[in-house]
Design a protein around this motif. Structure first.
Motif, PDB file in Angstrom:
ATOM      1  N   SER A 116     -63.491   7.195  10.478  1.00 42.72           N
ATOM      2  CA  SER A 116     -62.866   6.378  11.515  1.00 42.72           C
ATOM      3  C   SER A 116     -61.632   5.647  10.983  1.00 42.72           C
ATOM      4  N   ALA A 117     -60.868   6.299  10.116  1.00 43.85           N
ATOM      5  CA  ALA A 117     -59.681   5.664   9.532  1.00 43.85           C
ATOM      6  C   ALA A 117     -58.583   5.514  10.580  1.00 43.85           C
ATOM      7  N   PRO A 118     -57.693   4.522  10.391  1.00 42.31           N
ATOM      8  CA  PRO A 118     -56.569   4.366  11.327  1.00 42.31           C
ATOM      9  C   PRO A 118     -55.679   5.600  11.399  1.00 42.31           C
ATOM     10  N   ALA A 119     -55.582   6.333  10.283  1.00 43.07           N
ATOM     11  CA  ALA A 119     -54.790   7.567  10.250  1.00 43.07           C
ATOM     12  C   ALA A 119     -55.637   8.659   9.608  1.00 43.07           C
ATOM     13  N   LEU A 120     -55.769   9.796  10.289  1.00 40.59           N
ATOM     14  CA  LEU A 120     -56.645  10.873   9.810  1.00 40.59           C
ATOM     15  C   LEU A 120     -55.923  12.209   9.911  1.00 40.59           C
ATOM     16  N   LEU A 121     -55.915  12.929   8.805  1.00 44.36           N
ATOM     17  CA  LEU A 121     -55.382  14.288   8.766  1.00 44.36           C
ATOM     18  C   LEU A 121     -56.518  15.239   8.413  1.00 44.36           C
ATOM     19  N   THR A 122     -56.836  16.161   9.313  1.00 43.43           N
ATOM     20  CA  THR A 122     -57.860  17.173   9.046  1.00 43.43           C
ATOM     21  C   THR A 122     -57.164  18.506   8.817  1.00 43.43           C
ATOM     22  N   TRP A 123     -57.513  19.146   7.702  1.00 39.95           N
ATOM     23  CA  TRP A 123     -56.820  20.372   7.277  1.00 39.95           C
ATOM     24  C   TRP A 123     -57.875  21.449   7.019  1.00 39.95           C
ATOM     25  N   ASN A 124     -57.991  22.362   7.950  1.00 37.12           N
ATOM     26  CA  ASN A 124     -58.937  23.478   7.832  1.00 37.12           C
ATOM     27  C   ASN A 124     -58.289  24.578   7.001  1.00 37.12           C
ATOM     28  N   SER A 125     -58.710  24.673   5.747  1.00 36.77           N
ATOM     29  CA  SER A 125     -58.136  25.672   4.842  1.00 36.77           C
ATOM     30  C   SER A 125     -59.154  26.724   4.422  1.00 36.77           C
ATOM     31  N   SER A 126     -60.276  26.811   5.159  1.00 32.47           N
ATOM     32  CA  SER A 126     -61.332  27.749   4.736  1.00 32.47           C
ATOM     33  C   SER A 126     -61.555  28.883   5.729  1.00 32.47           C
ATOM     34  N   GLY A 127     -60.922  28.841   6.876  1.00 36.03           N
ATOM     35  CA  GLY A 127     -61.172  29.888   7.866  1.00 36.03           C
ATOM     36  C   GLY A 127     -59.887  30.462   8.387  1.00 36.03           C
ATOM     37  N   GLY A 128     -59.982  31.106   9.521  1.00 30.93           N
ATOM     38  CA  GLY A 128     -58.811  31.691  10.141  1.00 30.93           C
ATOM     39  C   GLY A 128     -58.676  33.163   9.851  1.00 30.93           C
ATOM     40  N   ALA A 129     -57.750  33.795  10.561  1.00 33.29           N
ATOM     41  CA  ALA A 129     -57.511  35.227  10.418  1.00 33.29           C
ATOM     42  C   ALA A 129     -56.509  35.467   9.302  1.00 33.29           C
ATOM     43  N   ALA A 130     -56.877  36.359   8.364  1.00 31.11           N
ATOM     44  CA  ALA A 130     -55.989  36.680   7.255  1.00 31.11           C
ATOM     45  C   ALA A 130     -54.814  37.527   7.750  1.00 31.11           C
ATOM     46  N   GLY A 131     -53.715  37.435   7.062  1.00 31.62           N
ATOM     47  CA  GLY A 131     -52.532  38.200   7.425  1.00 31.62           C
ATOM     48  C   GLY A 131     -51.274  37.436   7.057  1.00 31.62           C
ATOM     49  N   ASP A 132     -50.140  38.022   7.414  1.00 31.95           N
ATOM     50  CA  ASP A 132     -48.856  37.373   7.150  1.00 31.95           C
ATOM     51  C   ASP A 132     -48.466  36.550   8.382  1.00 31.95           C
ATOM     52  N   TRP A 133     -48.769  35.268   8.311  1.00 33.14           N
ATOM     53  CA  TRP A 133     -48.471  34.366   9.418  1.00 33.14           C
ATOM     54  C   TRP A 133     -47.183  33.609   9.104  1.00 33.14           C
ATOM     55  N   TYR A 134     -46.196  33.760   9.999  1.00 33.26           N
ATOM     56  CA  TYR A 134     -44.909  33.101   9.835  1.00 33.26           C
ATOM     57  C   TYR A 134     -44.836  31.890  10.761  1.00 33.26           C
ATOM     58  N   LEU A 135     -44.342  30.791  10.223  1.00 32.32           N
ATOM     59  CA  LEU A 135     -44.348  29.528  10.952  1.00 32.32           C
ATOM     60  C   LEU A 135     -42.965  29.184  11.512  1.00 32.32           C
ATOM     61  N   THR A 136     -42.970  28.571  12.678  1.00 31.20           N
ATOM     62  CA  THR A 136     -41.758  28.047  13.301  1.00 31.20           C
ATOM     63  C   THR A 136     -42.082  26.690  13.927  1.00 31.20           C
ATOM     64  N   PRO A 137     -41.105  25.791  14.009  1.00 28.52           N
ATOM     65  CA  PRO A 137     -41.367  24.465  14.576  1.00 28.52           C
ATOM     66  C   PRO A 137     -41.438  24.510  16.096  1.00 28.52           C
ATOM     67  N   SER A 138     -42.248  23.638  16.646  1.00 26.81           N
ATOM     68  CA  SER A 138     -42.321  23.481  18.098  1.00 26.81           C
ATOM     69  C   SER A 138     -41.272  22.463  18.539  1.00 26.81           C
ATOM     70  N   ALA A 139     -40.766  22.656  19.726  1.00 30.81           N
ATOM     71  CA  ALA A 139     -39.746  21.745  20.239  1.00 30.81           C
ATOM     72  C   ALA A 139     -40.391  20.472  20.790  1.00 30.81           C
ATOM     73  N   GLY A 140     -39.757  19.349  20.524  1.00 32.29           N
ATOM     74  CA  GLY A 140     -40.175  18.097  21.146  1.00 32.29           C
ATOM     75  C   GLY A 140     -41.330  17.376  20.504  1.00 32.29           C
ATOM     76  N   SER A 141     -41.741  17.762  19.290  1.00 34.70           N
ATOM     77  CA  SER A 141     -42.829  17.034  18.637  1.00 34.70           C
ATOM     78  C   SER A 141     -42.268  15.797  17.944  1.00 34.70           C
ATOM     79  N   PRO A 142     -43.103  14.801  17.654  1.00 32.95           N
ATOM     80  CA  PRO A 142     -42.609  13.598  16.971  1.00 32.95           C
ATOM     81  C   PRO A 142     -42.214  13.848  15.523  1.00 32.95           C
ATOM     82  N   VAL A 143     -42.470  15.056  15.020  1.00 35.10           N
ATOM     83  CA  VAL A 143     -42.123  15.385  13.635  1.00 35.10           C
ATOM     84  C   VAL A 143     -40.891  16.293  13.591  1.00 35.10           C
ATOM     85  N   THR A 144     -40.311  16.601  14.730  1.00 30.64           N
ATOM     86  CA  THR A 144     -39.184  17.535  14.789  1.00 30.64           C
ATOM     87  C   THR A 144     -38.043  17.102  13.887  1.00 30.64           C
TER      88      THR A 144
END
Length: 456
Positions: free
Chosen positions: A335-363
């Motif tokens: 119940s921390a004021p700021a929490l980052l959850t990072w799932n690094s143990s699952g998902g579909a294997a492969g070559d996944w390429y990342l792109t930024p989403s428009a309009g996020s507060p981290v843009t």
């Protein structure tokens, strides 16, 4: 009739020759033409002329020598009569003084160090009449501290490393002509960190011939100030220094028993290890990294020392930012004021390429990342965002198909939350270069947004 016509020209010739002989016989008589009046010297009396290296004394001597038989006027904020009092005007306006000197009609000389505030507005015809004499501001040797970088919040028992940038400017002592000796000057140069009158750390350093260099000052855990905020003084001492006002900088530091951020690796993996290290660099806060070996068995992530489960729970409860990484099935409710959850143990294997989403507060934090130049991650788990969540990054498998969210952020009544569903992103940091900068930009952007939410 003929004799009369001949006598006229002859008389004119005689008169002309007589006039020429008269000019050659008489001494020359001269008078001052416009512009030939008494010389006028305009003496710059602004603050910059009052440097500690005798600049004003040299300017006075120069003005007196040039102004013999004429007039000396001081100029700065206004035009005044000559006197030898120290310069004190906050501006150096030459225009009014130049106009007053031009009205006198004599030759104009300007004595200045070159720091003229209205230089661009001066009439070109008047400046063409003036002679400018620059009085050199010989640079005296000056050792200085340029910047101090390090964590502003630490825990008791931590060893604190401060990155100090220091340097030297001006001519070394003993070379008044401005020449510099080659190499470096080491004699008597000392960097130190002080808490009031107590020296926490010190180091003998070498001063560069000019410019700045950086070094680390390490404060041992036993030398840290008591709990709470303290303003440390980071300074340099050099026997040849001529200016003391830039010798030190204040560095605030808070010693607190609770870490500002806790990273939990459950189970531990490379993503968690790299994130814990990067988090300490970009967030500049104390970070504790714990790994869950079994249900009630914990290790300190860096030292692998065994940690009691109660101590880990207390650290989580007191942290402002908690990061849970690995397998969600092994995570504990937080119940921390700021929490980052990072799932690094699952998902579909492969070559996944990342792109930024428009309009996020981290843009904004990701704007300079060259996404087309980055390698793929090992696996991703695209999922529909939770209610109220905003997508930060999207992934495409082999650059085909629709992009699906893999990094999201959202605000809840309990505080800010960020979710990452990626495996192998640590390889960006490991590769260095552009990939490492992209990794750090993402971590810094998420952490800045999470920590900016306060305590909700």
């Amino acid at each position: 009739m003929r004799s009369l016509n001949t006598a006229g020209p002859l008389a004119l010739r005689i008169t002309g020759v007589a006039s020429l002989l008269l000019l050659l016989w008489n001494p020359a008589v001269t008078r001052r033409a416009p512009g030939g009046g008494a010389p006028v010297v305009l003496l710059d009396a602004s603050l910059s002329m009052g440097a500690r290296n005798g600049l004003w004394a040299r300017a006075l001597d120069t003005a007196r020598a040039l102004g013999r038989g004429g007039v000396i006027l001081r100029f700065g904020g206004e035009v005044t009569a000559f006197d030898t009092s120290a310069p004190g005007d906050g501006t150096s306006l030459l225009g009014p003084a130049l106009a007053a000197a031009a009205a006198r009609g004599g030759p104009i000389t300007i004595v200045t160090d070159g720091a003229i505030d209205d230089l661009d507005a001066l009439p070109g015809d008047l400046m063409a009449r003036a002679r400018v004499v620059l009085v050199s501001r010989d640079a005296l040797p000056d050792a200085f501290v340029s910047s101090v970088d390090g964590p502003h919040q630490v825990s008791p028992g931590d060893t604190v490393t401060l990155r100090v940038t220091y340097g030297r400017s001006g001519s070394p002592k003993g070379l008044p002509d401005g020449r510099r000796e080659s190499g470096v000057v080491a004699a008597g140069a000392t960097l130190s960190v002080r808490d009031g009158g107590r020296v926490l750390a010190s180091k003998q350093v070498t001063l560069p011939d000019s410019g700045t260099i950086s070094t680390d000052l390490v404060i041992a855990d036993s030398r840290l100030p008591s709990s709470g905020w303290t303003a440390l003084t980071v300074g340099i001492h050099w026997a040849g220094d001529s200016e003391s006002r830039d010798d030190s900088r204040a560095f605030p530091i808070n010693v607190t028993s609770e870490p500002a951020a806790v990273v939990i690796g459950a189970p531990p993996d490379w993503d968690a290890k790299f994130l814990a290290r990067t988090l300490g660099d970009v967030a500049r806060v104390p970070v504790k990294y714990y790994t869950q070996i079994a249900a009630d068995k914990w290790n300190e992530g860096v030292t692998l020392a065994s940690m009691p489960a109660d101590r880990v729970r207390r650290a989580i409860a007191g942290a402002h930012l908690v990061v849970e990484m690995g397998d969600p099935a092994r995570w504990t409710p937080v119940s921390a004021p700021a929490l980052l959850t990072w799932n690094s143990s699952g998902g579909a294997a492969g070559d996944w390429y990342l792109t930024p989403s428009a309009g996020s507060p981290v843009t904004g934090a990701l704007a300079s990342v060259p996404w087309d130049s980055l390698p793929p991650v090992l696996a991703a788990l695209p999922a529909l965002p939770e209610s109220g969540a905003v997508s930060v990054l999207e992934a495409r498998l082999s650059r085909r198909g629709a992009a699906r969210p893999v990094v999201t952020v959202r605000e809840t009544p309990g505080g800010r939350r960020a979710t990452v569903n990626l495996t192998g992103l640590y390889r960006w940091d490991f590769r260095g270069g552009v990939s490492q900068q992209a990794y750090r930009a993402l971590v810094a952007g998420l952490v800045d947004w999470l920590l900016a939410g306060g305590t909700a």
